[in-house]
Design a protein around this motif. Structure first.
Motif, PDB file in Angstrom:
ATOM      1  N   THR A  76     -25.330 -11.381  22.894  1.00 55.80           N
ATOM      2  CA  THR A  76     -24.451 -11.564  21.713  1.00 55.80           C
ATOM      3  C   THR A  76     -25.065 -12.715  21.046  1.00 55.80           C
ATOM      4  OG1 THR A  76     -22.740 -12.487  22.875  1.00 55.80           O
ATOM      5  CG2 THR A  76     -22.520 -10.135  22.130  1.00 55.80           C
ATOM      6  N   VAL A  77     -25.181 -12.750  19.556  1.00 54.72           N
ATOM      7  CA  VAL A  77     -25.773 -13.543  18.554  1.00 54.72           C
ATOM      8  C   VAL A  77     -24.237 -14.562  18.450  1.00 54.72           C
ATOM      9  CG1 VAL A  77     -26.130 -13.905  16.227  1.00 54.72           C
ATOM     10  CG2 VAL A  77     -27.018 -11.790  17.405  1.00 54.72           C
ATOM     11  N   LEU A  78     -24.903 -15.734  18.491  1.00 56.33           N
ATOM     12  CA  LEU A  78     -23.935 -17.017  17.988  1.00 56.33           C
ATOM     13  C   LEU A  78     -23.879 -17.381  16.612  1.00 56.33           C
ATOM     14  CD1 LEU A  78     -24.949 -19.174  21.089  1.00 56.33           C
ATOM     15  CD2 LEU A  78     -23.073 -17.726  20.826  1.00 56.33           C
ATOM     16  N   ILE A  79     -22.905 -17.634  15.962  1.00 57.07           N
ATOM     17  CA  ILE A  79     -22.904 -17.911  14.739  1.00 57.07           C
ATOM     18  C   ILE A  79     -21.796 -19.225  14.285  1.00 57.07           C
ATOM     19  CG2 ILE A  79     -21.876 -17.408  12.280  1.00 57.07           C
ATOM     20  CD1 ILE A  79     -22.913 -14.351  12.924  1.00 57.07           C
ATOM     21  N   ALA A  80     -22.035 -20.122  13.606  1.00 57.33           N
ATOM     22  CA  ALA A  80     -21.232 -21.229  13.513  1.00 57.33           C
ATOM     23  C   ALA A  80     -21.165 -21.547  12.006  1.00 57.33           C
ATOM     24  CB  ALA A  80     -21.777 -22.643  14.116  1.00 57.33           C
ATOM     25  N   ASP A  81     -20.085 -21.427  11.368  1.00 54.11           N
ATOM     26  CA  ASP A  81     -19.454 -21.809   9.838  1.00 54.11           C
ATOM     27  C   ASP A  81     -18.497 -22.540   9.776  1.00 54.11           C
ATOM     28  OD1 ASP A  81     -17.648 -20.050  10.403  1.00 54.11           O
ATOM     29  OD2 ASP A  81     -17.969 -18.746   8.637  1.00 54.11           O
ATOM     30  N   THR A  90     -24.107 -30.246   7.053  1.00 58.70           N
ATOM     31  CA  THR A  90     -25.341 -29.594   7.715  1.00 58.70           C
ATOM     32  C   THR A  90     -24.882 -29.250   9.325  1.00 58.70           C
ATOM     33  OG1 THR A  90     -26.846 -30.994   6.541  1.00 58.70           O
ATOM     34  CG2 THR A  90     -27.550 -29.952   8.718  1.00 58.70           C
ATOM     35  N   VAL A  91     -25.045 -28.041   9.905  1.00 60.82           N
ATOM     36  CA  VAL A  91     -24.450 -27.611  10.860  1.00 60.82           C
ATOM     37  C   VAL A  91     -25.791 -27.313  11.955  1.00 60.82           C
ATOM     38  CG1 VAL A  91     -23.170 -25.749  12.423  1.00 60.82           C
ATOM     39  CG2 VAL A  91     -22.353 -26.508   9.980  1.00 60.82           C
ATOM     40  N   HIS A  92     -25.685 -28.005  13.066  1.00 61.76           N
ATOM     41  CA  HIS A  92     -26.598 -27.720  14.070  1.00 61.76           C
ATOM     42  C   HIS A  92     -26.298 -26.855  15.040  1.00 61.76           C
ATOM     43  CE1 HIS A  92     -27.492 -31.388  12.068  1.00 61.76           C
ATOM     44  NE2 HIS A  92     -28.953 -31.235  12.120  1.00 61.76           N
ATOM     45  N   MET A  93     -26.927 -25.975  15.601  1.00 61.83           N
ATOM     46  CA  MET A  93     -26.626 -25.076  16.928  1.00 61.83           C
ATOM     47  C   MET A  93     -27.861 -24.973  17.794  1.00 61.83           C
ATOM     48  SD  MET A  93     -23.966 -21.765  17.389  1.00 61.83           S
ATOM     49  CE  MET A  93     -25.141 -20.606  16.152  1.00 61.83           C
ATOM     50  N   THR A  94     -27.508 -24.953  19.077  1.00 63.96           N
ATOM     51  CA  THR A  94     -28.592 -24.555  20.021  1.00 63.96           C
ATOM     52  C   THR A  94     -27.829 -23.875  21.155  1.00 63.96           C
ATOM     53  OG1 THR A  94     -30.345 -25.119  21.239  1.00 63.96           O
ATOM     54  CG2 THR A  94     -28.567 -26.619  21.519  1.00 63.96           C
ATOM     55  N   TYR A  95     -28.459 -23.332  22.048  1.00 63.62           N
ATOM     56  CA  TYR A  95     -28.231 -22.752  23.331  1.00 63.62           C
ATOM     57  C   TYR A  95     -29.053 -23.011  24.663  1.00 63.62           C
ATOM     58  CZ  TYR A  95     -26.492 -18.993  26.570  1.00 63.62           C
ATOM     59  OH  TYR A  95     -26.120 -18.491  27.599  1.00 63.62           O
ATOM     60  N   PHE A  96     -28.392 -23.219  25.647  1.00 62.83           N
ATOM     61  CA  PHE A  96     -29.121 -23.679  26.817  1.00 62.83           C
ATOM     62  C   PHE A  96     -28.741 -22.510  27.996  1.00 62.83           C
ATOM     63  CE2 PHE A  96     -29.080 -27.878  24.972  1.00 62.83           C
ATOM     64  CZ  PHE A  96     -30.554 -28.078  25.246  1.00 62.83           C
ATOM     65  N   CYS A  97     -29.701 -21.705  28.504  1.00 63.86           N
ATOM     66  CA  CYS A  97     -29.566 -20.707  29.593  1.00 63.86           C
ATOM     67  C   CYS A  97     -28.911 -21.520  30.562  1.00 63.86           C
ATOM     68  CB  CYS A  97     -31.060 -20.112  29.702  1.00 63.86           C
ATOM     69  SG  CYS A  97     -31.786 -19.141  28.394  1.00 63.86           S
ATOM     70  N   PRO A  98     -28.481 -20.549  31.630  1.00 60.85           N
ATOM     71  CA  PRO A  98     -27.890 -21.075  32.810  1.00 60.85           C
ATOM     72  C   PRO A  98     -28.915 -22.034  33.649  1.00 60.85           C
ATOM     73  CG  PRO A  98     -27.171 -18.705  32.772  1.00 60.85           C
ATOM     74  CD  PRO A  98     -28.157 -19.118  31.473  1.00 60.85           C
ATOM     75  N   LYS A 105     -33.899 -17.071  20.587  1.00 58.38           N
ATOM     76  CA  LYS A 105     -34.749 -16.266  20.217  1.00 58.38           C
ATOM     77  C   LYS A 105     -35.036 -16.114  18.711  1.00 58.38           C
ATOM     78  CE  LYS A 105     -35.560 -11.051  20.626  1.00 58.38           C
ATOM     79  NZ  LYS A 105     -34.657  -9.951  21.474  1.00 58.38           N
ATOM     80  N   ASN A 106     -34.081 -16.127  18.145  1.00 56.14           N
ATOM     81  CA  ASN A 106     -34.115 -16.240  16.609  1.00 56.14           C
ATOM     82  C   ASN A 106     -33.232 -16.978  15.844  1.00 56.14           C
ATOM     83  OD1 ASN A 106     -34.836 -15.137  14.019  1.00 56.14           O
ATOM     84  ND2 ASN A 106     -33.935 -13.045  14.318  1.00 56.14           N
ATOM     85  N   CYS A 107     -33.666 -17.749  14.936  1.00 61.58           N
ATOM     86  CA  CYS A 107     -32.821 -18.863  14.132  1.00 61.58           C
ATOM     87  C   CYS A 107     -32.592 -18.431  12.653  1.00 61.58           C
ATOM     88  CB  CYS A 107     -33.513 -20.196  14.328  1.00 61.58           C
ATOM     89  SG  CYS A 107     -32.693 -21.393  13.701  1.00 61.58           S
ATOM     90  N   SER A 108     -31.415 -18.473  12.193  1.00 59.41           N
ATOM     91  CA  SER A 108     -31.239 -18.271  10.783  1.00 59.41           C
ATOM     92  C   SER A 108     -31.517 -19.225   9.890  1.00 59.41           C
ATOM     93  CB  SER A 108     -29.686 -18.082  10.649  1.00 59.41           C
ATOM     94  OG  SER A 108     -29.156 -19.199  10.632  1.00 59.41           O
ATOM     95  N   GLY A 109     -31.847 -20.299  10.244  1.00 64.22           N
ATOM     96  CA  GLY A 109     -32.382 -21.576   9.410  1.00 64.22           C
ATOM     97  C   GLY A 109     -33.527 -21.911   9.862  1.00 64.22           C
ATOM     98  N   GLY A 128     -19.395 -18.365   3.276  1.00 59.17           N
ATOM     99  CA  GLY A 128     -20.756 -17.262   3.727  1.00 59.17           C
ATOM    100  C   GLY A 128     -21.874 -17.801   4.142  1.00 59.17           C
ATOM    101  N   ASP A 129     -22.006 -19.435   3.733  1.00 66.79           N
ATOM    102  CA  ASP A 129     -22.947 -19.930   4.659  1.00 66.79           C
ATOM    103  C   ASP A 129     -22.779 -20.283   6.086  1.00 66.79           C
ATOM    104  OD1 ASP A 129     -24.199 -20.138   2.062  1.00 66.79           O
ATOM    105  OD2 ASP A 129     -23.537 -22.338   1.890  1.00 66.79           O
ATOM    106  N   PHE A 130     -23.902 -20.087   6.888  1.00 64.41           N
ATOM    107  CA  PHE A 130     -23.660 -20.320   8.325  1.00 64.41           C
ATOM    108  C   PHE A 130     -24.960 -20.556   9.024  1.00 64.41           C
ATOM    109  CE2 PHE A 130     -24.805 -16.011   8.001  1.00 64.41           C
ATOM    110  CZ  PHE A 130     -25.799 -15.472   8.840  1.00 64.41           C
ATOM    111  N   VAL A 131     -24.808 -20.991  10.181  1.00 65.37           N
ATOM    112  CA  VAL A 131     -26.148 -20.943  11.161  1.00 65.37           C
ATOM    113  C   VAL A 131     -26.162 -19.969  12.250  1.00 65.37           C
ATOM    114  CG1 VAL A 131     -25.469 -22.952  12.380  1.00 65.37           C
ATOM    115  CG2 VAL A 131     -27.600 -22.561  12.468  1.00 65.37           C
ATOM    116  N   GLY A 132     -26.949 -19.291  12.816  1.00 59.71           N
ATOM    117  CA  GLY A 132     -27.066 -18.380  13.514  1.00 59.71           C
ATOM    118  C   GLY A 132     -27.991 -18.475  14.328  1.00 59.71           C
TER     119      GLY A 132
END
Length: 178
Positions: A76-81, A90-98, A105-109, A128-132
């Protein structure tokens, strides 16, 4: 009280001083991030789709609030707003695998490195603005835990205490919007 002395909302009294009312004030560094999902927090993000909302405060122009979520590793996609706040952010987001590797894989910004970690970054100014980001990890057991890191900082700080609402979601189908 702070209110009686003419201070704005968002302040509380602590040890005889008025300070910003923020339950996560300790989260100003990666070493002291606020764990908001997983562990002993009582919030469970161990499903493919979930959502978390919280209230916090930026207390100065250079303040960055850091959050971590222990989540089920899923496609599933991750979104933060932000859903409240008086400034621009400014919102920063990242994901670390297990396995600890970066799982973006893909970044909105745009992307940016903070303290050696690659984040998806977006300016959040109005609803409506977000980082995903779309997550991708090598196939693993469905019960393995990944980690989401989110940072919120002021792009334009209005001064005083700047309360904001942060929403973080794991959802289906949003990857087409970015």
């Amino acid at each position: 009280s702070c209110q009686d002395d003419g201070f704005e909302n968002g302040l509380r009294c602590s040890s005889g001083r008025c300070v910003c009312d923020d339950p996560f004030e300790y989260n100003d560094t990666f070493e002291n991030f606020a764990l908001i999902c997983g562990g002993s927090t009582g919030l469970n993000c161990m499903q493919e789709a979930w959502g978390i909302e919280l209230q916090a405060t930026l207390h100065q122009e250079t303040d960055i609030d850091y959050y971590a979520l222990e989540v089920l590793d899923a496609d599933t996609v991750l979104i933060a707003d932000l859903f409240e706040g008086g400034g621009r952010y400014t919102v920063h987001m990242t994901y670390f695998c297990p396995n600890g590797e970066l799982g973006i894989k893909n970044c909105s910004g745009s992307s940016d490195d903070l303290e050696g970690i690659t984040f998806c970054v977006a300016d959040v100014r109005e609803p409506g603005d977000f980082v995903g980001l779309a997550r991708f990890c090598e196939p693993s057991s469905a019960s393995e835990i990944g980690t989401v890191l989110v940072g919120v900082r002021a792009k334009v700080f209005p001064g005083g205490c700047d309360p904001y609402g942060l929403r973080i979601l794991a959802t289906y189908g949003a990857a087409e919007t970015f």
